[in-house]
Design an enzyme around this catalytic site. Sequence first.
Site, PDB file in Angstrom:
ATOM      1  N   PHE A 110      44.994  12.493  11.848  1.00  0.00           N
ATOM      2  CA  PHE A 110      43.716  12.910  12.419  1.00  0.00           C
ATOM      3  C   PHE A 110      43.714  12.709  13.932  1.00  0.00           C
ATOM      4  O   PHE A 110      43.337  13.602  14.700  1.00  0.00           O
ATOM      5  CB  PHE A 110      42.562  12.126  11.780  1.00  0.00           C
ATOM      6  CG  PHE A 110      41.249  12.365  12.451  1.00  0.00           C
ATOM      7  CD1 PHE A 110      40.450  13.438  12.085  1.00  0.00           C
ATOM      8  CD2 PHE A 110      40.807  11.530  13.478  1.00  0.00           C
ATOM      9  CE1 PHE A 110      39.237  13.679  12.730  1.00  0.00           C
ATOM     10  CE2 PHE A 110      39.605  11.760  14.126  1.00  0.00           C
ATOM     11  CZ  PHE A 110      38.818  12.841  13.748  1.00  0.00           C
TER      12      PHE A 110
ATOM     13  N   ARG B 114      46.300  15.206  15.611  1.00  0.00           N
ATOM     14  CA  ARG B 114      45.894  16.610  15.502  1.00  0.00           C
ATOM     15  C   ARG B 114      44.657  16.924  16.351  1.00  0.00           C
ATOM     16  O   ARG B 114      44.598  17.941  17.030  1.00  0.00           O
ATOM     17  CB  ARG B 114      45.630  16.952  14.034  1.00  0.00           C
ATOM     18  CG  ARG B 114      45.190  18.388  13.780  1.00  0.00           C
ATOM     19  CD  ARG B 114      44.957  18.689  12.298  1.00  0.00           C
ATOM     20  NE  ARG B 114      43.911  17.866  11.710  1.00  0.00           N
ATOM     21  CZ  ARG B 114      44.103  16.874  10.841  1.00  0.00           C
ATOM     22  NH1 ARG B 114      45.321  16.564  10.437  1.00  0.00           N
ATOM     23  NH2 ARG B 114      43.082  16.187  10.360  1.00  0.00           N
ATOM     24  N   ASN B 115      43.662  16.048  16.333  1.00  0.00           N
ATOM     25  CA  ASN B 115      42.393  16.331  16.993  1.00  0.00           C
ATOM     26  C   ASN B 115      42.300  15.859  18.434  1.00  0.00           C
ATOM     27  O   ASN B 115      41.549  16.446  19.219  1.00  0.00           O
ATOM     28  CB  ASN B 115      41.240  15.737  16.187  1.00  0.00           C
ATOM     29  CG  ASN B 115      41.094  16.421  14.844  1.00  0.00           C
ATOM     30  OD1 ASN B 115      40.719  17.581  14.773  1.00  0.00           O
ATOM     31  ND2 ASN B 115      41.426  15.710  13.787  1.00  0.00           N
ATOM     32  N   TYR B 116      43.045  14.808  18.789  1.00  0.00           N
ATOM     33  CA  TYR B 116      42.894  14.233  20.124  1.00  0.00           C
ATOM     34  C   TYR B 116      44.215  13.970  20.843  1.00  0.00           C
ATOM     35  O   TYR B 116      44.206  13.472  21.969  1.00  0.00           O
ATOM     36  CB  TYR B 116      42.068  12.936  20.055  1.00  0.00           C
ATOM     37  CG  TYR B 116      40.683  13.199  19.520  1.00  0.00           C
ATOM     38  CD1 TYR B 116      39.714  13.788  20.334  1.00  0.00           C
ATOM     39  CD2 TYR B 116      40.352  12.923  18.199  1.00  0.00           C
ATOM     40  CE1 TYR B 116      38.448  14.074  19.845  1.00  0.00           C
ATOM     41  CE2 TYR B 116      39.084  13.203  17.700  1.00  0.00           C
ATOM     42  CZ  TYR B 116      38.145  13.784  18.530  1.00  0.00           C
ATOM     43  OH  TYR B 116      36.894  14.066  18.045  1.00  0.00           O
TER      44      TYR B 116
END
Length: 161
Positions: free
Chosen positions: A84, A87-89
């Site tokens: 997470f 992928r997101n940050y």
Amino acid sequence: MAGSVFEFELKTLTGEPYPLAALAGRPLLIVNTASRCGFTPQYAGLQALWTKLGDQPNGLVIIGVPSNDFGNQEPGEATAIGEFCDRNYGVTFPLMAKAHVKGREAHPLFKWLGDQGGFLSRPRWNFYKYLTRRDGTLQTWFPSTTTPGSSKLVGAVEDAL
């Protein structure tokens, strides 16, 4: 009671020991994190700060410590947390294994940080931030509402450096 943050050890997301003693002489920004929180976008600001200041010799080290202590906002396991954040940050600063940050089961590091900062410094939600000096003592702390890019936090980090 410990006299320095460098007397503690955490575990990485992969379960490896992460002795803070290896970071002696560097200021640390320790943050209790969560993936499903209104403050989760602060990962981007933490990563920006890490990119700017973490690569310097003896520069700032940001350490994320996921916790599910507030509102069940970090229910995932280590692999899911790491994926997470990547992928997101695009998180590249060190992420630790999920830990308790409040109450009787709190990791000793967070008990110590709360004792050093006083009652109000004990985490009341995700994304509390603790800045330690190069000598391992607590310099200051910030509540969830203080963003990583705020002048207050950045100024304190610059003072620590």
